[in-house]
Write an enzyme that holds these catalytic residues in place. Sequence first.
Site, mmCIF file in Angstrom:
data_model
loop_
_atom_site.group_PDB
_atom_site.id
_atom_site.type_symbol
_atom_site.label_atom_id
_atom_site.label_comp_id
_atom_site.label_asym_id
_atom_site.label_seq_id
_atom_site.Cartn_x
_atom_site.Cartn_y
_atom_site.Cartn_z
ATOM 1 N N ASP A 30 0.842 -1.188 0.000
ATOM 2 C CA ASP A 30 0.000 0.000 0.000
ATOM 3 C C ASP A 30 0.886 1.249 0.000
ATOM 4 O O ASP A 30 1.915 1.307 0.660
ATOM 5 C CB ASP A 30 -0.914 0.004 1.241
ATOM 6 C CG ASP A 30 -2.064 0.981 1.093
ATOM 7 O OD1 ASP A 30 -3.214 0.521 0.978
ATOM 8 O OD2 ASP A 30 -1.818 2.214 1.097
ATOM 9 N N ASN A 87 -12.973 -2.968 2.397
ATOM 10 C CA ASN A 87 -13.951 -1.894 2.521
ATOM 11 C C ASN A 87 -14.820 -1.915 1.265
ATOM 12 O O ASN A 87 -14.294 -1.981 0.153
ATOM 13 C CB ASN A 87 -13.238 -0.549 2.655
ATOM 14 C CG ASN A 87 -12.336 -0.494 3.882
ATOM 15 O OD1 ASN A 87 -12.684 -1.011 4.928
ATOM 16 N ND2 ASN A 87 -11.169 0.116 3.744
ATOM 17 N N GLY A 93 -16.221 2.790 3.441
ATOM 18 C CA GLY A 93 -15.019 3.614 3.339
ATOM 19 C C GLY A 93 -14.135 3.256 2.156
ATOM 20 O O GLY A 93 -12.942 3.563 2.151
ATOM 21 N N GLN A 94 -14.727 2.629 1.137
ATOM 22 C CA GLN A 94 -13.937 2.245 -0.037
ATOM 23 C C GLN A 94 -13.580 3.475 -0.860
ATOM 24 O O GLN A 94 -14.454 4.291 -1.174
ATOM 25 C CB GLN A 94 -14.740 1.256 -0.895
ATOM 26 C CG GLN A 94 -13.948 0.688 -2.062
ATOM 27 C CD GLN A 94 -14.749 -0.334 -2.873
ATOM 28 O OE1 GLN A 94 -15.948 -0.517 -2.641
ATOM 29 N NE2 GLN A 94 -14.081 -0.982 -3.814
ATOM 30 N N HIS A 100 -10.272 -5.032 -3.253
ATOM 31 C CA HIS A 100 -8.949 -5.284 -2.678
ATOM 32 C C HIS A 100 -9.101 -5.689 -1.227
ATOM 33 O O HIS A 100 -10.005 -5.223 -0.523
ATOM 34 C CB HIS A 100 -8.039 -4.054 -2.800
ATOM 35 C CG HIS A 100 -8.664 -2.768 -2.323
ATOM 36 N ND1 HIS A 100 -9.580 -2.064 -3.072
ATOM 37 C CD2 HIS A 100 -8.524 -2.090 -1.169
ATOM 38 C CE1 HIS A 100 -9.958 -0.999 -2.397
ATOM 39 N NE2 HIS A 100 -9.341 -0.985 -1.232
ATOM 40 N N HIS A 102 -7.056 -5.650 2.261
ATOM 41 C CA HIS A 102 -5.904 -5.135 3.000
ATOM 42 C C HIS A 102 -5.385 -6.259 3.888
ATOM 43 O O HIS A 102 -6.158 -6.843 4.658
ATOM 44 C CB HIS A 102 -6.306 -3.976 3.905
ATOM 45 C CG HIS A 102 -6.868 -2.779 3.198
ATOM 46 N ND1 HIS A 102 -6.144 -1.619 2.989
ATOM 47 C CD2 HIS A 102 -8.100 -2.535 2.672
ATOM 48 C CE1 HIS A 102 -6.903 -0.732 2.369
ATOM 49 N NE2 HIS A 102 -8.101 -1.256 2.160
HETATM 50 P P1 5GP Z 1 -9.753 1.614 0.380
HETATM 51 O O1 5GP Z 1 -9.877 2.924 1.115
HETATM 52 O O2 5GP Z 1 -10.451 1.671 -0.962
HETATM 53 O O3 5GP Z 1 -10.163 0.420 1.190
HETATM 54 O O4 5GP Z 1 -8.214 1.407 0.140
HETATM 55 C C1 5GP Z 1 -7.514 1.914 -0.942
HETATM 56 C C2 5GP Z 1 -6.048 1.776 -0.611
HETATM 57 O O5 5GP Z 1 -5.319 1.934 -1.793
HETATM 58 C C3 5GP Z 1 -5.548 2.836 0.372
HETATM 59 O O6 5GP Z 1 -4.988 2.186 1.503
HETATM 60 C C4 5GP Z 1 -4.504 3.610 -0.435
HETATM 61 O O7 5GP Z 1 -3.392 4.002 0.340
HETATM 62 C C5 5GP Z 1 -4.127 2.621 -1.525
HETATM 63 N N1 5GP Z 1 -3.715 3.231 -2.775
HETATM 64 C C6 5GP Z 1 -4.383 4.185 -3.471
HETATM 65 N N2 5GP Z 1 -3.730 4.476 -4.607
HETATM 66 C C7 5GP Z 1 -2.647 3.663 -4.645
HETATM 67 C C8 5GP Z 1 -1.576 3.494 -5.590
HETATM 68 O O8 5GP Z 1 -1.493 4.146 -6.630
HETATM 69 N N3 5GP Z 1 -0.631 2.571 -5.287
HETATM 70 C C9 5GP Z 1 -0.691 1.820 -4.133
HETATM 71 N N4 5GP Z 1 0.294 0.952 -3.934
HETATM 72 N N5 5GP Z 1 -1.671 1.958 -3.238
HETATM 73 C C10 5GP Z 1 -2.629 2.872 -3.484
#
Ligand code: 5GP
Length: 114
Positions: A30, A87, A93-94, A100, A102
């Site tokens: 991440d 999420n 909170g997506q 994906h 985590h």
């Molecule tokens: P969400 O909030 O959708 O559950 O998580 C999205 C995750 O993607 C976040 O933890 C954010 O830091 C990560 N993220 C967003 N853009 C990028 C990217 O371009 N590269 C990587 N490696 N992680 C990303």
Amino acid sequence: MADCIFCKIASGEIPSTMVYEDDMVAAFKDLEPQAPTHVLIIPKKHVVSAAELGDGDRELAAHIFCDVVPKLAKELKLSNGFRVVTNAGEDGGQTVMHLHFHLLGGRSMQWPPG
Ligand code: 5GP
Ligand code: ZN
């Protein structure tokens, strides 16, 4: 999907620190880690969220949870425990609309989440 950042990471168009890859999934660090170990596990095919998983995705879901998660947990030395979270949607909170998971570890987690 054309404008999806995680599709682009899966195809290599956008660079990432890849920790695991096979024909179905990719796992990469991440960008903004929330724990000493913070990896995102994604299907290579575009799936919006866990709400969109269906009958045709059983092999994918089983692969992620039966193969990839335990393998990465071992390789990343998360023997003291870890958390896997996805999420989904606005209330979940997506922020990236490509499914994906985590994988977080290396510190003690709190509950309930915010
Ligand atoms: P969400 O909030 O959708 O559950 O998580 C999205 C995750 O993607 C976040 O933890 C954010 O830091 C990560 N993220 C967003 N853009 C990028 C990217 O371009 N590269 C990587 N490696 N992680 C990303
Ligand atoms: Zn995508």
